[in-house]
Structures are given as structure tokens and as C-alpha cells.
Design an enzyme around this catalytic site. Structure first.
Site, PDB file in Angstrom:
ATOM      1  CB  CYS A   6      -0.900  -0.009   1.237  1.00  0.00           C
ATOM      2  SG  CYS A   6      -2.321   1.089   1.097  1.00  0.00           S
ATOM      3  CG  ASP A 130      -3.830  -0.403  10.053  1.00  0.00           C
ATOM      4  OD1 ASP A 130      -3.926   0.571   9.289  1.00  0.00           O
ATOM      5  OD2 ASP A 130      -2.742  -0.825  10.493  1.00  0.00           O
TER       6      ASP A 130
HETATM    7  O1  LIG Z   1      -0.663   4.765   4.567  1.00  0.00           O
HETATM    8  C1  LIG Z   1      -1.167   5.866   4.836  1.00  0.00           C
HETATM    9  O2  LIG Z   1      -0.533   6.945   4.779  1.00  0.00           O
HETATM   10  C2  LIG Z   1      -2.625   5.957   5.214  1.00  0.00           C
HETATM   11  C3  LIG Z   1      -3.179   7.211   5.523  1.00  0.00           C
HETATM   12  C4  LIG Z   1      -4.539   7.300   5.860  1.00  0.00           C
HETATM   13  C5  LIG Z   1      -5.342   6.162   5.877  1.00  0.00           C
HETATM   14  C6  LIG Z   1      -4.799   4.906   5.570  1.00  0.00           C
HETATM   15  C7  LIG Z   1      -3.432   4.795   5.258  1.00  0.00           C
HETATM   16  N1  LIG Z   1      -2.868   3.548   4.983  1.00  0.00           N
HETATM   17  C8  LIG Z   1      -3.716   2.408   4.904  1.00  0.00           C
HETATM   18  C9  LIG Z   1      -3.079   1.078   4.725  1.00  0.00           C
HETATM   19  O3  LIG Z   1      -3.747   0.163   4.232  1.00  0.00           O
HETATM   20  C10 LIG Z   1      -1.706   0.794   5.270  1.00  0.00           C
HETATM   21  O4  LIG Z   1      -1.100  -0.161   4.417  1.00  0.00           O
HETATM   22  C11 LIG Z   1      -1.874   0.201   6.663  1.00  0.00           C
HETATM   23  O5  LIG Z   1      -2.325   1.231   7.524  1.00  0.00           O
HETATM   24  C12 LIG Z   1      -0.587  -0.427   7.192  1.00  0.00           C
HETATM   25  O6  LIG Z   1       0.430   0.533   7.224  1.00  0.00           O
HETATM   26  P1  LIG Z   1       1.877   0.128   7.868  1.00  0.00           P
HETATM   27  O7  LIG Z   1       1.649  -0.069   9.343  1.00  0.00           O
HETATM   28  O8  LIG Z   1       2.755   1.290   7.547  1.00  0.00           O
HETATM   29  O9  LIG Z   1       2.324  -1.140   7.181  1.00  0.00           O
END
Ligand SMILES: O=C(O)c1ccccc1NCC(=O)[C@H](O)[C@H](O)COP(=O)(O)O
Length: 208
Positions: A6, A130
Site C-alpha cells: 500500500c 490495522d
Molecule cells: O498509509 C497511509 O498513509 C494511510 C493514511 C490514511 C489512511 C490509511 C493509510 N494507509 C492504509 C493502509 O492500508 C496501510 O497499508 C496500513 O495502515 C498499514 O500501514 P503500515 O503499518 O505502515 O504497514
């Protein structure tokens, strides 16, 4: 196992990540995010992708009209609702976009959130669990308590997200059995700039 990477912003990175094995790419449609991409940027990536790769737009509290417009402009195949969207909104969106995968993301703070997650299973196609963060909606790099998740078995497929990396993904998958995993900051050099070596390491680990 579905693997969603993502926060994709660059066409060549999206194309390479899909070729490395990602089954889905995520595009952040939340303006406050450092990974935010507009429809033109999303379309530029999607044009480089194989037909079979899922293309997921991530929204937070957008209207169904705004979501539908972005889907029409870009060719997204799924939408991930990462805000405070209630059951009725999910049902309305499903009726509005019948051929689009609807993923509801829930930020898990306490065990009560697992019961709340299960209330969505008849209104969406997929859940995404999440980590909770007081200020950030997602992309936090924080992990969930995987031990708390061992009994989580909803009536629809689900993604595990939150702080996953090539280094910890097998530990997580030894504890919980999701239908898919979602990574963002764990395979980045900076928000929105994916580290292709880390993505490659991830798939090497998953092939073991
Ligand atoms: O990634 C972002 O900046 C974000 C901002 C606002 C809403 C959702 C967002 N990300 C969503 C996702 O699906 C991410 O992959 C998920 O939160 C996992 O992130 P990480 O912990 O950095 O792998």
C-alpha cells in the site's frame, strides 16, 4: 495468500512490485497522508499493471460520489474504507458500486473492536485489521497484538495490517491466519517511496 503493498505513488515501483508477487496495490486517496496520490497519479500506475493485479483505493470518510468518481477516473477494482464508515454507508456503497471490492479497515485498540469488526461481515467483502494510533489513520508502522488475534475468525476474508515487515511477517503468520497481509511503511525508504529490495525480501520470506 493475498499480499497488498500500500501507498504506491510511482509507476515503475508499482509495476516492479506487482512483478515481484504483490496480488494487490494500494493507493492513498486521503489528502492528509504523505502518501496521497490524485486520480491522474493513480491512473499512471494502474496503466502499467497486469490486469489480474487488484487496484485498491484507500479512502477515509469520503462520500460515495467522491469514491465513485475516483473509481471511474482511475480503474480501481476495490476501495478500502479507513475512516468511521458505518454499516449503512458500506451497504449504500456496495449498492452504488456493485462490481467493486469493498474492504472495511478497522483500527484495533481493544478486544471490543474485534466484535465491532464482525458486525461488518455481511455488508462488505473483506475486512482489514490495522493498528490503532491516536493521530494517524494508517501507515503508522505500529503492529497489532497478534496474540489477541488468534481467536479472530470472521465470516468474510480479512487482511492483517499494521507494522508488518520482511523481518516480522513470519512471526505474525505463525500466530494468526489471515487471508491476506498488507504492508506499507515496512517496505519503504520514506513515505510513498517503496524499497524494492525490502519488497523482494518479503516475497523471499513468504516463499519459505
Ligand atoms: O498509509 C497511509 O498513509 C494511510 C493514511 C490514511 C489512511 C490509511 C493509510 N494507509 C492504509 C493502509 O492500508 C496501510 O497499508 C496500513 O495502515 C498499514 O500501514 P503500515 O503499518 O505502515 O504497514
Amino acid at each position: 495468500m493475498r499480499v497488498k503493498i500500500c501507498g504506491i505513488t510511482q509507476p515503475h515501483q508499482g509495476k516492479t512490485i506487482a512483478s515481484l508477487g504483490a496480488t494487490a496495490l494500494g493507493f492513498i486517496c486521503v489528502p492528509s497522508s504523505p502518501r496521497y496520490v490524485n486520480s491522474e497519479q493513480i491512473k499512471a500506475v494502474i496503466e502499467q499493471l497486469p490486469q489480474q493485479t487488484d487496484k485498491i483505493g484507500v479512502f477515509a470518510n469520503s462520500s460515495k460520489e467522491e469514491i465513485a468518481q475516483t473509481v471511474a477516473e482511475t480503474g480501481l477494482t476495490g476501495v478500502q474504507l479507513h475512516g468511521d464508515e458505518f454499516l449503512d454507508f458500506c451497504q449504500q456503497l456496495r449498492d452504488y458500486l456493485p462490481n467493486i471490492e469493498i474492504i472495511k479497515a478497522l483500527r484495533i485498540k481493544t478486544a471490543d473492536d474485534f466484535d465491532r469488526a464482525k458486525t461488518y461481515t455481511e455488508y462488505v467483502d473483506t475486512l482489514l485489521l490495522d493498528a490503532y494510533h491516536p493521530e494517524q489513520l494508517g501507515g503508522t508502522g505500529k503492529t497489532l497484538n497478534w496474540d489477541m488475534l488468534q481467536q479472530f475468525n470472521p465470516d468474510c476474508p480479512w487482511f492483517l495490517a499494521g507494522g508488518l515487515t520482511p523481518q516480522n511477517v513470519l512471526e505474525a503468520l505463525n500466530k494468526v491466519k489471515p487471508n491476506g497481509i498488507d504492508l506499507s511503511s515496512g517496505v519503504e525508504t520514506a513515505p510513498g517511496d517503496k524499497d524494492l529490495d525490502k519488497v523482494s525480501q518479503l516475497f523471499e520470506k513468504l516463499r519459505k
